[in-house]
Design a protein around this motif. Structure first.
Motif, PDB file in Angstrom:
ATOM      1  N   GLY A 215       0.629  -1.111  -0.062  1.00  0.00           N
ATOM      2  CA  GLY A 215      -0.462  -0.067   0.024  1.00  0.00           C
ATOM      3  C   GLY A 215       0.668   1.589   0.090  1.00  0.00           C
ATOM      4  O   GLY A 215       2.128   1.577   0.441  1.00  0.00           O
ATOM      5  N   PRO A 216       0.054   2.907   0.039  1.00  0.00           N
ATOM      6  CA  PRO A 216       0.647   3.754  -0.255  1.00  0.00           C
ATOM      7  C   PRO A 216       1.050   4.626   0.849  1.00  0.00           C
ATOM      8  O   PRO A 216      -0.433   3.939   1.835  1.00  0.00           O
ATOM      9  N   SER A 217       1.624   5.474   1.247  1.00  0.00           N
ATOM     10  CA  SER A 217       1.402   6.319   2.419  1.00  0.00           C
ATOM     11  C   SER A 217       2.572   7.332   1.664  1.00  0.00           C
ATOM     12  O   SER A 217       2.704   7.923   0.515  1.00  0.00           O
ATOM     13  N   VAL A 218       1.764   8.822   2.862  1.00  0.00           N
ATOM     14  CA  VAL A 218       1.749  10.389   2.350  1.00  0.00           C
ATOM     15  C   VAL A 218       2.850  10.260   3.678  1.00  0.00           C
ATOM     16  O   VAL A 218       2.355  10.761   4.878  1.00  0.00           O
ATOM     17  N   ALA A 219       4.453  11.702   3.901  1.00  0.00           N
ATOM     18  CA  ALA A 219       4.290  11.762   4.841  1.00  0.00           C
ATOM     19  C   ALA A 219       4.967  13.364   4.844  1.00  0.00           C
ATOM     20  O   ALA A 219       5.073  13.618   4.111  1.00  0.00           O
ATOM     21  N   TRP A 220       4.526  13.843   5.583  1.00  0.00           N
ATOM     22  CA  TRP A 220       4.784  15.638   5.713  1.00  0.00           C
ATOM     23  C   TRP A 220       4.818  16.625   7.180  1.00  0.00           C
ATOM     24  O   TRP A 220       4.727  16.241   7.831  1.00  0.00           O
ATOM     25  N   THR A 221       5.754  16.763   7.336  1.00  0.00           N
ATOM     26  CA  THR A 221       6.990  17.661   8.000  1.00  0.00           C
ATOM     27  C   THR A 221       6.822  18.673   7.880  1.00  0.00           C
ATOM     28  O   THR A 221       6.660  19.351   6.445  1.00  0.00           O
ATOM     29  N   PHE A 222       6.150  19.667   8.699  1.00  0.00           N
ATOM     30  CA  PHE A 222       5.983  20.894   9.476  1.00  0.00           C
ATOM     31  C   PHE A 222       6.519  21.871  10.550  1.00  0.00           C
ATOM     32  O   PHE A 222       5.495  21.094  11.541  1.00  0.00           O
ATOM     33  N   GLY A 223       7.373  22.566  10.577  1.00  0.00           N
ATOM     34  CA  GLY A 223       7.832  23.490  12.118  1.00  0.00           C
ATOM     35  C   GLY A 223       8.319  22.162  12.922  1.00  0.00           C
ATOM     36  O   GLY A 223       8.921  20.833  12.439  1.00  0.00           O
ATOM     37  N   ARG A 224       7.748  21.652  14.158  1.00  0.00           N
ATOM     38  CA  ARG A 224       8.099  20.683  14.634  1.00  0.00           C
ATOM     39  C   ARG A 224       7.490  19.663  14.721  1.00  0.00           C
ATOM     40  O   ARG A 224       7.202  19.132  15.251  1.00  0.00           O
ATOM     41  N   MET A 225       5.960  18.877  14.203  1.00  0.00           N
ATOM     42  CA  MET A 225       5.947  18.009  13.996  1.00  0.00           C
ATOM     43  C   MET A 225       5.431  17.620  12.327  1.00  0.00           C
ATOM     44  O   MET A 225       6.064  18.017  11.442  1.00  0.00           O
ATOM     45  N   TRP A 226       5.067  15.775  12.272  1.00  0.00           N
ATOM     46  CA  TRP A 226       5.471  14.962  11.190  1.00  0.00           C
ATOM     47  C   TRP A 226       4.597  14.171  11.335  1.00  0.00           C
ATOM     48  O   TRP A 226       3.966  13.775  12.380  1.00  0.00           O
ATOM     49  N   ILE A 227       3.230  14.074   9.860  1.00  0.00           N
ATOM     50  CA  ILE A 227       2.008  13.249  10.209  1.00  0.00           C
ATOM     51  C   ILE A 227       2.555  12.957   8.524  1.00  0.00           C
ATOM     52  O   ILE A 227       3.391  12.691   8.074  1.00  0.00           O
ATOM     53  N   THR A 228       2.728  11.075   8.646  1.00  0.00           N
ATOM     54  CA  THR A 228       2.811  10.064   8.058  1.00  0.00           C
ATOM     55  C   THR A 228       1.019   8.864   8.137  1.00  0.00           C
ATOM     56  O   THR A 228       0.974   8.781   8.995  1.00  0.00           O
ATOM     57  N   ALA A 229       1.016   9.173   7.009  1.00  0.00           N
ATOM     58  CA  ALA A 229      -0.847   8.177   7.299  1.00  0.00           C
ATOM     59  C   ALA A 229      -0.765   7.230   5.672  1.00  0.00           C
ATOM     60  O   ALA A 229      -0.475   7.766   5.209  1.00  0.00           O
ATOM     61  N   GLY A 230      -1.195   6.133   5.828  1.00  0.00           N
ATOM     62  CA  GLY A 230      -1.680   5.081   4.891  1.00  0.00           C
ATOM     63  C   GLY A 230      -2.382   4.455   5.652  1.00  0.00           C
ATOM     64  O   GLY A 230      -3.173   4.422   6.127  1.00  0.00           O
ATOM     65  N   THR A 231      -2.660   3.347   3.959  1.00  0.00           N
ATOM     66  CA  THR A 231      -3.240   1.839   4.906  1.00  0.00           C
ATOM     67  C   THR A 231      -2.157   0.947   3.280  1.00  0.00           C
ATOM     68  O   THR A 231      -1.647   0.863   2.533  1.00  0.00           O
ATOM     69  N   LEU A 232      -2.525   0.303   3.858  1.00  0.00           N
ATOM     70  CA  LEU A 232      -2.149  -1.313   3.200  1.00  0.00           C
ATOM     71  C   LEU A 232      -2.825  -2.461   2.714  1.00  0.00           C
ATOM     72  O   LEU A 232      -4.026  -2.519   3.843  1.00  0.00           O
ATOM     73  N   PHE A 233      -3.022  -2.880   2.452  1.00  0.00           N
ATOM     74  CA  PHE A 233      -4.510  -3.753   1.261  1.00  0.00           C
ATOM     75  C   PHE A 233      -3.508  -5.686   1.712  1.00  0.00           C
ATOM     76  O   PHE A 233      -2.312  -5.867   1.173  1.00  0.00           O
ATOM     77  N   GLY A 234      -4.774  -6.291   1.898  1.00  0.00           N
ATOM     78  CA  GLY A 234      -4.430  -7.055   1.868  1.00  0.00           C
ATOM     79  C   GLY A 234      -4.016  -8.425   0.663  1.00  0.00           C
ATOM     80  O   GLY A 234      -5.774  -8.210   0.107  1.00  0.00           O
ATOM     81  N   LEU A 235      -3.139  -8.909   0.527  1.00  0.00           N
ATOM     82  CA  LEU A 235      -3.241  -9.473  -0.869  1.00  0.00           C
ATOM     83  C   LEU A 235      -3.897 -11.028  -0.200  1.00  0.00           C
ATOM     84  O   LEU A 235      -3.136 -12.069   0.387  1.00  0.00           O
ATOM     85  N   THR A 236      -5.337 -11.354  -0.064  1.00  0.00           N
ATOM     86  CA  THR A 236      -5.814 -12.394   0.277  1.00  0.00           C
ATOM     87  C   THR A 236      -5.952 -13.469  -0.989  1.00  0.00           C
ATOM     88  O   THR A 236      -5.654 -14.900  -0.365  1.00  0.00           O
ATOM     89  N   ALA A 237      -5.018 -14.026  -1.792  1.00  0.00           N
ATOM     90  CA  ALA A 237      -4.836 -14.681  -2.452  1.00  0.00           C
ATOM     91  C   ALA A 237      -3.449 -15.569  -2.007  1.00  0.00           C
ATOM     92  O   ALA A 237      -3.752 -16.486  -2.012  1.00  0.00           O
ATOM     93  N   VAL A 238      -2.613 -14.795  -1.026  1.00  0.00           N
ATOM     94  CA  VAL A 238      -1.541 -15.689  -0.572  1.00  0.00           C
ATOM     95  C   VAL A 238      -1.794 -16.652   0.740  1.00  0.00           C
ATOM     96  O   VAL A 238      -1.636 -17.423   1.100  1.00  0.00           O
ATOM     97  N   ALA A 239      -2.693 -15.805   1.552  1.00  0.00           N
ATOM     98  CA  ALA A 239      -4.195 -16.586   2.898  1.00  0.00           C
ATOM     99  C   ALA A 239      -5.417 -16.115   2.807  1.00  0.00           C
ATOM    100  O   ALA A 239      -5.619 -14.560   3.082  1.00  0.00           O
ATOM    101  N   PRO A 240      -6.222 -16.474   2.705  1.00  0.00           N
ATOM    102  CA  PRO A 240      -7.664 -15.681   2.791  1.00  0.00           C
ATOM    103  C   PRO A 240      -8.387 -15.461   4.242  1.00  0.00           C
ATOM    104  O   PRO A 240      -8.797 -14.452   4.395  1.00  0.00           O
ATOM    105  N   GLU A 241      -6.855 -16.314   4.853  1.00  0.00           N
ATOM    106  CA  GLU A 241      -7.568 -15.163   6.745  1.00  0.00           C
ATOM    107  C   GLU A 241      -6.615 -13.681   6.553  1.00  0.00           C
ATOM    108  O   GLU A 241      -6.438 -12.858   8.039  1.00  0.00           O
TER     109      GLU A 241
END
Length: 255
Positions: A215-241
């Motif tokens: 999955g993708p993510s985006v990271a933003w640094t500003f001043g004395r803070m940083w934020i990283t957000a994103g999501t991973l998508f499960g590949l159920t073909a590898v394991a259905p659970e």
């Protein structure tokens, strides 16, 4: 008087400029640990919000949500320490899950501008309200950054659980993990986009299904803070659970 006034103003501006850069512990990925650490003597407050959704083959298994919160302390130019707790919740219950002591040792000192940087991570995970045992986590992390800012990070890990520490029967549990991330700066020192993969598999327990996520993510640094957000998508073909989604939001502020 006027000269003294302008000297004071210039001194204040210089002081703010000196304090403004936020170089503490920035990380472009939501799952892959990177090799940046907090400067010696600095403290950063960091929080993760993340979840694992339902799996297609296990509709009765509820989605689970976590809050990870704690200070990250720069002990030296090589070593930082995070001391977080985690809260775990589902649709019916919310509990304090664990405490951790998370050491991250960078082999080359912070500030070294070499393209390749290695890091070793060692964690004691003290389980509280969870069926999982207390455990030790170990990660070997390496990053490489090209002149154009493109960055690749590889994180190989293992989680060793000890049921006997809680008086439970059963063998030691060993889970292997691996992740790879590639990040590119859209705006230098401010905005990065990345793509990563994360996998886990049982090294000792044959009943542990392998899982693989991308999955993708985006990271933003500003001043004395940083934020990283994103999501991973499960590949159920590898394991259905495998859960369908694992979103994560990480934010931090340097004190």
């Amino acid at each position: 008087m006027r000269t003294a006034h302008w000297v004071t103003v210039v001194a204040c501006i210089a002081g703010l400029t000196w304090a403004a850069p936020a170089q503490a512990g920035r990380r472009p990925f939501i799952w892959t640990f990177d090799t940046e650490i907090v400067p010696k003597g600095d403290v950063e407050l960091e929080q993760w919000l993340w979840a694992r959704s339902r799996a297609p083959s296990a509709p009765d298994r509820p989605s689970v949500y976590w809050i990870w919160w704690g200070p990250v302390i720069g002990l030296s130019q090589h070593l930082e320490l995070a001391i977080p707790f985690q809260v775990r919740a589902n649709q019916t219950d919310t509990q304090l899950e664990s405490f951790e002591a998370d050491f991250r040792y960078r082999l080359f000192p912070r500030g070294d501008d070499g393209a390749f940087q290695p890091l070793v991570r060692a964690v004691w995970h003290q389980a509280i309200n969870t069926p999982e045992p207390s455990r030790v986590d170990v990660d070997l992390v390496g990053s490489y950054q090209w002149d154009n800012g493109l960055r690749t990070t590889v994180d190989l890990g293992a989680q060793v659980g000890f049921p006997s520490l809680r008086g439970d029967d059963g063998p030691t549990r060993i889970l292997g993990t691996y992740s790879v991330g590639v990040a590119y700066p859209v705006i230098e020192d401010e905005l990065q986009v990345s793509l990563e993969s994360f996998g886990e598999f049982g090294l000792k327990d044959a009943n542990q299904d392998p899982h693989l996520f991308v999955g993708p993510s985006v990271a933003w640094t500003f001043g004395r803070m940083w934020i990283t957000a994103g999501t991973l998508f499960g590949l159920t073909a590898v394991a259905p659970e495998t859960p369908r989604f694992m979103p994560r939001l990480i934010w931090a502020v340097a004190l």
